[in-house]
Design a protein around this motif. Structure first.
Motif, PDB file in Angstrom:
ATOM      1  N   LEU A   1       0.837  -1.204   0.000  1.00 37.40           N
ATOM      2  CA  LEU A   1       0.000   0.000   0.000  1.00 37.40           C
ATOM      3  C   LEU A   1       0.873   1.256   0.000  1.00 37.40           C
ATOM      4  O   LEU A   1       0.589   2.220  -0.702  1.00 37.40           O
TER       5      LEU A   1
ATOM      6  N   GLU B   1      -7.379   9.512  -5.708  1.00 37.89           N
ATOM      7  CA  GLU B   1      -8.015   8.217  -5.950  1.00 37.89           C
ATOM      8  C   GLU B   1      -9.504   8.373  -6.178  1.00 37.89           C
ATOM      9  O   GLU B   1     -10.120   7.610  -6.915  1.00 37.89           O
TER      10      GLU B   1
ATOM     11  N   ARG C   1     -11.964   7.475  -9.528  1.00 36.94           N
ATOM     12  CA  ARG C   1     -12.742   6.355  -8.984  1.00 36.94           C
ATOM     13  C   ARG C   1     -11.906   5.116  -8.687  1.00 36.94           C
ATOM     14  O   ARG C   1     -12.465   4.036  -8.469  1.00 36.94           O
ATOM     15  N   SER C   2     -10.590   5.251  -8.673  1.00 38.07           N
ATOM     16  CA  SER C   2      -9.798   4.076  -8.305  1.00 38.07           C
ATOM     17  C   SER C   2      -9.988   3.756  -6.822  1.00 38.07           C
ATOM     18  O   SER C   2      -9.608   2.671  -6.369  1.00 38.07           O
TER      19      SER C   2
ATOM     20  N   GLN D   1     -12.788   3.112  -5.632  1.00 39.10           N
ATOM     21  CA  GLN D   1     -13.747   2.000  -5.659  1.00 39.10           C
ATOM     22  C   GLN D   1     -13.016   0.682  -5.858  1.00 39.10           C
ATOM     23  O   GLN D   1     -13.369  -0.339  -5.260  1.00 39.10           O
ATOM     24  N   PHE D   2     -12.006   0.716  -6.712  1.00 46.92           N
ATOM     25  CA  PHE D   2     -11.196  -0.480  -6.943  1.00 46.92           C
ATOM     26  C   PHE D   2     -10.518  -0.899  -5.637  1.00 46.92           C
ATOM     27  O   PHE D   2     -10.558  -2.061  -5.241  1.00 46.92           O
ATOM     28  N   LEU D   3      -9.933   0.085  -4.950  1.00 48.53           N
ATOM     29  CA  LEU D   3      -9.240  -0.196  -3.699  1.00 48.53           C
ATOM     30  C   LEU D   3     -10.205  -0.727  -2.649  1.00 48.53           C
ATOM     31  O   LEU D   3      -9.857  -1.606  -1.859  1.00 48.53           O
ATOM     32  N   ALA D   4     -11.445  -0.207  -2.665  1.00 48.45           N
ATOM     33  CA  ALA D   4     -12.424  -0.623  -1.660  1.00 48.45           C
ATOM     34  C   ALA D   4     -12.783  -2.102  -1.805  1.00 48.45           C
ATOM     35  O   ALA D   4     -13.241  -2.713  -0.838  1.00 48.45           O
ATOM     36  N   CYS D   5     -12.608  -2.670  -3.000  1.00 51.57           N
ATOM     37  CA  CYS D   5     -12.948  -4.083  -3.210  1.00 51.57           C
ATOM     38  C   CYS D   5     -11.794  -5.008  -2.847  1.00 51.57           C
ATOM     39  O   CYS D   5     -11.957  -6.223  -2.835  1.00 51.57           O
ATOM     40  N   LEU D   6     -10.625  -4.443  -2.589  1.00 52.01           N
ATOM     41  CA  LEU D   6      -9.453  -5.278  -2.306  1.00 52.01           C
ATOM     42  C   LEU D   6      -9.373  -5.597  -0.816  1.00 52.01           C
ATOM     43  O   LEU D   6     -10.007  -4.933  -0.011  1.00 52.01           O
ATOM     44  N   PRO D   7      -8.559  -6.592  -0.445  1.00 51.77           N
ATOM     45  CA  PRO D   7      -8.511  -7.053   0.945  1.00 51.77           C
ATOM     46  C   PRO D   7      -8.167  -6.011   2.017  1.00 51.77           C
ATOM     47  O   PRO D   7      -8.717  -6.083   3.100  1.00 51.77           O
ATOM     48  N   PRO D   8      -7.252  -5.043   1.782  1.00 47.67           N
ATOM     49  CA  PRO D   8      -6.893  -4.167   2.901  1.00 47.67           C
ATOM     50  C   PRO D   8      -8.093  -3.434   3.482  1.00 47.67           C
ATOM     51  O   PRO D   8      -9.004  -3.053   2.746  1.00 47.67           O
TER      52      PRO D   8
ATOM     53  N   ARG E   1     -18.222   5.364   2.552  1.00 47.88           N
ATOM     54  CA  ARG E   1     -18.443   4.413   1.469  1.00 47.88           C
ATOM     55  C   ARG E   1     -18.064   5.083   0.164  1.00 47.88           C
ATOM     56  O   ARG E   1     -18.337   6.245  -0.039  1.00 47.88           O
TER      57      ARG E   1
ATOM     58  N   PHE F   1     -19.253   4.287  -2.701  1.00 48.37           N
ATOM     59  CA  PHE F   1     -20.270   4.088  -3.737  1.00 48.37           C
ATOM     60  C   PHE F   1     -21.509   4.904  -3.435  1.00 48.37           C
ATOM     61  O   PHE F   1     -21.981   4.909  -2.322  1.00 48.37           O
TER      62      PHE F   1
END
Lengths: 127, 309, 262
Positions: free
Chosen positions: C5, C83, C87-88, C90-97, C260, C262
């Motif tokens: 990260l 970010e 909208r990246s 949103q991509f980060l929000a879907c990842l494990p961290p 959030r 989204f």
């Protein structure tokens, strides 16, 4: 292999029928191993569960047989897998055996009559 | 490989409701998806499919009800849970300034189960150049990259939101092949929403038609196809259909040709339709999944219009 | 995972970090040019390179401190909003961290960059001081003036810089505290202001104005009403600013955690 998802025939049935056709056309010979479930699923782009049902249907119909831990093989005993002259012979045998059964001969009698005839002919051919 | 009913459940939705302002996106939804199943979520645009998927991913919370993934309460969406799920969204928001190699390098460090060999294998199958920036990739390439990111860490559950939308047929086939090879053939679970019915029929074990926040039809494709059929009846001159059964989902009349889609279908129902409508002729038509979908949606639309008027 | 990260956040800010380095270097280069011009204009050949280097280092570190302050607001204002703008996030929000891990990584990157560049400026200042006071001829600026007075020309600019270098003798951690306080407030306020924003300019401006606003808000009523001495008032200002900055950092962390995308 062409699968038509819109057709009213279920997909597993389409796979089974088309596989059977390729076996009849001698693309796969009796005793040969068919592509694995996974390989087939990936190749025709279909859920492996559906391919499994197709293989199971073919097994029920005696077209293929599963050997555990090895794979799925074309059944050696299916009449449709015989070549042309074998099929003719098979048909002639069927007629003769049917007549014997009608004359109420036991299976052992039929078998011993067949073996006697076979031995006689082989002796003649050798000469 | 065939999943049995004793396979552990991977996704469990229990009375899940989601509201956006006044609109209900999910209305007390119940659903169970077992391990090894491929579940296809069908529904018109705006039906709430994407919000359902977002709730599964823990990106937005449910208003009421419980969501369990692998038996664990999904509202927390811990790191460990996220590391078991692969997600391909409809709109890709990856870091556009990163190259393909950089983004793979970044994501690979976030998953303990990342398989480098699998990632490289998929990279070469898809012919994705490592040095190209994400911003310069086409839509198809971006989707494939998204799939590599989702599959390379060998997830137990793969969630796809309209994965093949906007892809040409060759891309679609390559995409499906990868999903089959790297995931399905290992007994894992897939939950996807799609508008490509051909793909759904090939790949899904079970489908659910999701309209206005509710499942109005659900089951295996074969079940649905045997349950929902279309009856074509030729009516006598000048006559309107006298008997419309309660199983009718959608009907259309054109001159003397009356087609009615029924659910559940039975031979007795067919005979009843023929006799009570004094039919001159009639036959039963098997519907494809797409036809079932269209008739169900149109029928519901008409129902709502009739209620409103 | 956190290292990945941190590397990602460093990459995210690469343009800003490179500009920071570039501008700092430019400060020293500009100082060097001005000093050469200043000294040449005074008709002297400045034989002792020690004083040249000392004045260049002092001349770079003084504007450098201001540059670091501006960049602390800019970096903090950008690290979340960049970010969000493409909208990246949103991509980060879907990842494990977790959200907390994401925030901590950003905090580490911003804090390290600010402290490192601050450290460089302070080091330059310190070396300038040492150079100015080393050797047999220990020249304070008064002695320097005397030397130049002999020739009737005084490089005012350079002399002023050496005077600034001399100030290091008073520099202790305690006296440098206001500097840290200001940087904490710019960083914290920018981070907090990025909460609602997709554009990095707005939070950065907020952050930069915060210590100014706080200074005016605290010092002017105290000065007007003569409540306490300037030193005490300044101490109060420093503590309040530092406290405010730390609260903003914690608050923006809490907000980021529950927000959030989204």
């Amino acid at each position: 292999m062409l699968i038509d998802p819109k057709s009213s025939t279920p997909i597993f049935r389409q796979i089974a029928d088309q596989l059977r056709q390729t076996i009849d056309a001698n693309v796969y010979r009796p005793g040969e191993m068919l592509p694995s479930l996974r390989a087939m699923a990936v190749e025709i782009c279909v859920n492996p569960n559906t391919v499994q049902r197709a293989y199971e249907a073919l097994e029920r119909e005696g077209v293929v047989e599963t050997r555990r831990g090895v794979g799925i093989f074309v059944a050696a005993t299916n009449r449709d897998h015989l070549n042309a002259s074998e099929q003719r012979l098979s048909k002639q045998f069927s007629t003769a055996i049917r007549q014997g059964v009608k004359a109420r001969l036991t299976p052992d009698t039929v078998r011993s009559v067949f073996e006697d005839s076979l031995r006689q002919i082989l002796v003649e051919v050798k000469k | 490989m065939i999943m049995t009913t004793d396979a552990p459940s991977v996704i469990e939705l229990d009375g899940v409701t989601k509201r956006y302002g006044g609109k209900i996106a999910c209305d007390a939804v119940d659903l169970t998806v077992r391990q090894g199943t491929t579940f296809g979520l069908l529904g018109p645009n705006g039906a709430g499919k994407s919000s359902l998927i977002r709730m599964l991913m823990g990106l937005s919370p449910a208003n009421s009800g419980q969501i369990r993934l692998f038996g664990e309460n999904a509202s927390k969406h811990s790191t460990a849970l996220r590391q078991r799920i692969g997600y391909v969204p409809e709109v890709h928001c990856m870091y556009r300034w990163m190259t393909v190699g950089e983004i793979l390098g970044f994501v690979s460090k976030l998953y303990p189960r990342w398989d480098d060999d699998l990632a490289n294998q998929m990279l070469s199958t898809f012919e994705l150049p490592l040095t190209k920036k994400v911003s310069s990739l086409s839509k198809g390439m971006t989707t494939k990259l998204s799939l590599i990111l989702a599959l390379a860490h060998t997830p137990d559950l793969l969630i796809l939101d309209e994965p093949t939308s906007g892809l040409d047929p060759i891309f679609r086939e390559e995409f499906l092949e990868s999903v089959l090879q790297c995931h399905l053939c290992k007994g894992r679970t897939v939950f996807f929403s799609s508008h490509h019915f051909d793909d759904v029929e090939r790949v899904a074990d079970e489908v659910g038609i999701f309209v206005d926040g509710r499942f109005i039809a659900r089951g295996s494709i074969e079940d649905l196809r045997s349950k929902i059929k279309r009856v074509q009846i030729v009516l006598p001159d000048g006559k309107l259909p006298a008997y419309i059964p309660e199983q009718a989902v959608f009907q259309r009349l054109s001159r003397r040709d009356w087609t009615v889609t029924v659910s559940p279908f039975s031979e007795e129902l067919f005979e009843q339709l023929m006799s009570e409508n004094h039919a001159i002729g009639g036959n039963v038509v098997d519907l494809s999944l797409e036809d079932i979908f269209k008739d169900v949606i149109r029928g519901r639309k008409r129902q709502l219009e009739e209620i409103e008027s | 995972m956190i290292w990945a990260l941190i590397r990602k956040d460093l990459s995210l800010l690469r343009l800003y970090l490179r500009s920071l380095v570039g501008v700092l270097i430019a400060c020293f280069v500009a100082a060097a040019i001005l000093i050469f011009w200043d000294v040449r204009d005074a008709g002297q050949s400045f034989a002792d390179s020690r004083f040249m280097i000392a004045s260049i280092l002092a001349g770079g570190s003084l504007p450098g401190l201001i540059v670091v302050t501006i960049f602390s607001a800019s970096l903090s204002g950008s690290i979340i909003t960049l970010e969000r703008s493409d909208r990246s996030s949103q991509f980060l929000a879907c990842l494990p961290p977790t959200r907390l891990q994401n925030y901590l990584s950003k905090l580490v990157v911003v804090t390290s960059a600010v402290l490192l560049s601050l450290g460089i400026c302070l080091l330059a200042w310190f070396i300038a001081y040492q150079l100015n006071h080393s050797g047999e001829m220990s020249l304070g600026s008064s002695e320097l003036s005397k030397k130049f007075n002999e020739t009737n020309h005084l490089p005012i600019f350079t002399a002023g810089l050496l005077r600034f270098a001399d100030l290091w003798s008073d520099a202790t951690l305690y006296n440098l505290f206001p500097l840290f306080a200001v940087l904490a407030s710019t960083t914290g306020a920018s981070l907090l202001a990025s909460w609602g924003s997709r554009f990095n300019a707005v939070p950065a401006i907020f952050g930069f104005l915060t210590p100014i606003v706080l200074y005016v808000a605290i010092m002017s009523p105290i000065g007007l009403l003569k409540l306490m001495s300037f030193e005490e008032a300044f101490k109060l200002f420093s503590f309040v600013t530092a406290g405010f900055g730390l609260c903003c950092i914690v608050a923006s962390g809490c907000i980021y955690r529950v927000q959030r995308e989204f």
